[in-house]
Design a protein around this motif. Structure first.
Motif, PDB file in Angstrom:
ATOM      1  N   UNK A 161     -78.150  -6.181  16.129  1.00  0.00           N
ATOM      2  CA  UNK A 161     -77.989  -6.595  17.524  1.00  0.00           C
ATOM      3  C   UNK A 161     -76.918  -5.769  18.220  1.00  0.00           C
ATOM      4  N   UNK A 162     -75.868  -5.414  17.475  1.00  0.00           N
ATOM      5  CA  UNK A 162     -74.734  -4.692  18.050  1.00  0.00           C
ATOM      6  C   UNK A 162     -74.907  -3.175  18.013  1.00  0.00           C
ATOM      7  N   UNK A 163     -76.009  -2.713  17.422  1.00  0.00           N
ATOM      8  CA  UNK A 163     -76.228  -1.273  17.343  1.00  0.00           C
ATOM      9  C   UNK A 163     -75.421  -0.598  16.258  1.00  0.00           C
ATOM     10  N   UNK A 164     -75.000  -1.356  15.251  1.00  0.00           N
ATOM     11  CA  UNK A 164     -74.250  -0.807  14.123  1.00  0.00           C
ATOM     12  C   UNK A 164     -75.243  -0.292  13.084  1.00  0.00           C
ATOM     13  N   UNK A 165     -74.965   0.854  12.515  1.00  0.00           N
ATOM     14  CA  UNK A 165     -75.874   1.458  11.543  1.00  0.00           C
ATOM     15  C   UNK A 165     -76.159   0.498  10.395  1.00  0.00           C
ATOM     16  N   UNK A 166     -77.420   0.449   9.980  1.00  0.00           N
ATOM     17  CA  UNK A 166     -77.828  -0.465   8.913  1.00  0.00           C
ATOM     18  C   UNK A 166     -77.094  -0.180   7.611  1.00  0.00           C
ATOM     19  N   UNK A 167     -76.658   1.050   7.423  1.00  0.00           N
ATOM     20  CA  UNK A 167     -75.929   1.404   6.199  1.00  0.00           C
ATOM     21  C   UNK A 167     -74.506   0.839   6.203  1.00  0.00           C
ATOM     22  N   UNK A 168     -74.001   0.450   7.358  1.00  0.00           N
ATOM     23  CA  UNK A 168     -72.651  -0.127   7.447  1.00  0.00           C
ATOM     24  C   UNK A 168     -72.719  -1.614   7.155  1.00  0.00           C
ATOM     25  N   UNK A 169     -72.856  -1.939   5.887  1.00  0.00           N
ATOM     26  CA  UNK A 169     -72.984  -3.333   5.468  1.00  0.00           C
ATOM     27  C   UNK A 169     -71.620  -4.018   5.544  1.00  0.00           C
ATOM     28  N   UNK A 170     -71.598  -5.241   6.075  1.00  0.00           N
ATOM     29  CA  UNK A 170     -70.343  -5.988   6.198  1.00  0.00           C
ATOM     30  C   UNK A 170     -70.391  -7.223   5.303  1.00  0.00           C
ATOM     31  N   UNK A 171     -69.391  -7.352   4.429  1.00  0.00           N
ATOM     32  CA  UNK A 171     -69.308  -8.498   3.536  1.00  0.00           C
ATOM     33  C   UNK A 171     -68.221  -9.481   3.966  1.00  0.00           C
ATOM     34  N   UNK A 172     -67.599  -9.221   5.110  1.00  0.00           N
ATOM     35  CA  UNK A 172     -66.557 -10.126   5.601  1.00  0.00           C
ATOM     36  C   UNK A 172     -67.200 -11.372   6.200  1.00  0.00           C
ATOM     37  N   UNK A 173     -66.551 -12.514   5.987  1.00  0.00           N
ATOM     38  CA  UNK A 173     -67.071 -13.786   6.480  1.00  0.00           C
ATOM     39  C   UNK A 173     -66.239 -14.238   7.681  1.00  0.00           C
ATOM     40  N   UNK A 174     -66.910 -14.570   8.775  1.00  0.00           N
ATOM     41  CA  UNK A 174     -66.243 -15.006   9.998  1.00  0.00           C
ATOM     42  C   UNK A 174     -66.634 -16.426  10.391  1.00  0.00           C
ATOM     43  N   UNK A 175     -67.290 -17.135   9.470  1.00  0.00           N
ATOM     44  CA  UNK A 175     -67.894 -18.418   9.834  1.00  0.00           C
ATOM     45  C   UNK A 175     -66.995 -19.596   9.492  1.00  0.00           C
ATOM     46  N   UNK A 176     -66.689 -20.387  10.492  1.00  0.00           N
ATOM     47  CA  UNK A 176     -66.015 -21.666  10.304  1.00  0.00           C
ATOM     48  C   UNK A 176     -66.356 -22.547  11.499  1.00  0.00           C
ATOM     49  N   UNK A 177     -66.012 -23.815  11.409  1.00  0.00           N
ATOM     50  CA  UNK A 177     -66.366 -24.756  12.471  1.00  0.00           C
ATOM     51  C   UNK A 177     -65.199 -25.046  13.416  1.00  0.00           C
ATOM     52  N   UNK A 178     -64.100 -24.276  13.271  1.00  0.00           N
ATOM     53  CA  UNK A 178     -62.910 -24.450  14.108  1.00  0.00           C
ATOM     54  C   UNK A 178     -62.264 -23.071  14.205  1.00  0.00           C
TER      55      UNK A 178
END
Length: 291
Positions: A161-178
């Protein structure tokens, strides 16, 4: 100033009411709470309106071509969101779109996104979300692994969606409910999506229903925005019972869950599909005293 953002729906009204009670008791500083709901739920949620709380209909947030209807194949009064540009969407999709869309209506600098199944347990000052000129930003480096297929798909789709190359895999987690976002960063994010794809950002977002607004914002802030004005913190402010695999919603289970809070946890989130007695939860949380 801080805009507290909660997207909810009628079936979660009692949980959202408990959230509001806890915010009114514990949330300090200069804040306004925006409850983002479907048009047919506005009357129900208007009971929660007040000096610091505004009810916002999704009709004021969504493009004209995205609307909800009764699900013709559901026996439980479910809703479905239809548009010419996607397969039918469900409530969790609509809630994510609302959280992003509200940024275009806000003047507040900070958006504190809180799910309706969260309860604030102790006093928390929204001013503490600022670290100098930066915002306290939840980021758990390498918090995703290959076994977390759903998270991996959300991250991959966010990158596309952001136009980032598919090879640039991100393993960082940004998900929380607060979690805290910068309002201007959300506005920049929506403009970026439209620039990359040449279409309205909602149209681009709903092309793939496997979405996470937290992952989209996180990857944009870190990879497109290079982390500017964001101070990474891997410690979540809210301890979440995502399902019954990491907690027990019984009275005894809730006691154990609360006893395991860290000093950084100021709230808990019990996912709405984990069956919890609301009055039991209210009693335990509104009278909660940190150890």
């Amino acid at each position: 100033m801080t805009a507290v953002i909660t997207a909810s729906y009628a079936d979660d009204f009692e949980r959202c009411q408990l959230l509001c009670e806890s915010l009114d008791k514990h949330l300090k500083g200069d804040w306004t709470h925006y409850l983002l709901v479907e048009e047919c739920d506005v009357e129900t949620f208007s009971k929660l309106g007040g000096k610091n709380r505004v009810i916002v209909s999704e009709l004021d947030l969504f493009p004209w071509w995205l609307r909800s209807f009764p699900d013709p194949v559901s026996s439980q009064h479910a809703r479905v969101w239809l548009s010419p540009f996607s397969l039918p969407l469900r409530g969790w999709h609509a809630q994510q779109i609302r959280r992003l869309a509200i940024a275009e209506k806000l003047d507040e600098d900070i958006m504190l996104s809180i799910d309706s199944d969260v309860v604030l347990l102790q006093d928390f000052d929204v001013n503490s979300l600022l670290v100098g000129e930066d915002i306290r930003f939840y980021c758990n480096p390498n918090g995703i692994n290959e076994s977390m297929q759903e998270h991996m798909q959300w991250s991959k789709n966010a990158g596309s969606l952001l136009g980032i190359a598919e090879t640039d895999i991100c393993y960082d987690d940004y998900i929380n409910t607060f979690i805290a976002w910068r309002t201007q960063t959300v506005k920049n994010l929506l403009c970026h999506i439209e620039k990359v794809h040449g279409h309205n950002w909602v149209k681009c977002l709903i092309r793939n229903r496997e979405m996470s607004e937290c992952m989209i914002y996180g990857r944009f802030a870190k990879e497109i925005g290079k982390g500017a004005n964001h101070n990474d913190n891997r410690q979540a402010l809210c301890k979440v019972m995502w399902d019954e695999s990491n907690g027990d919603a019984s009275s005894e289970g809730l006691k154990i869950f609360l006893s395991e809070l860290s000093s950084e946890h100021v709230a808990i989130g019990i996912q709405s599909f984990v069956h919890t007695d609301i009055e039991e939860l209210r009693k335990m949380t509104l009278d909660y005293k940190p150890a």
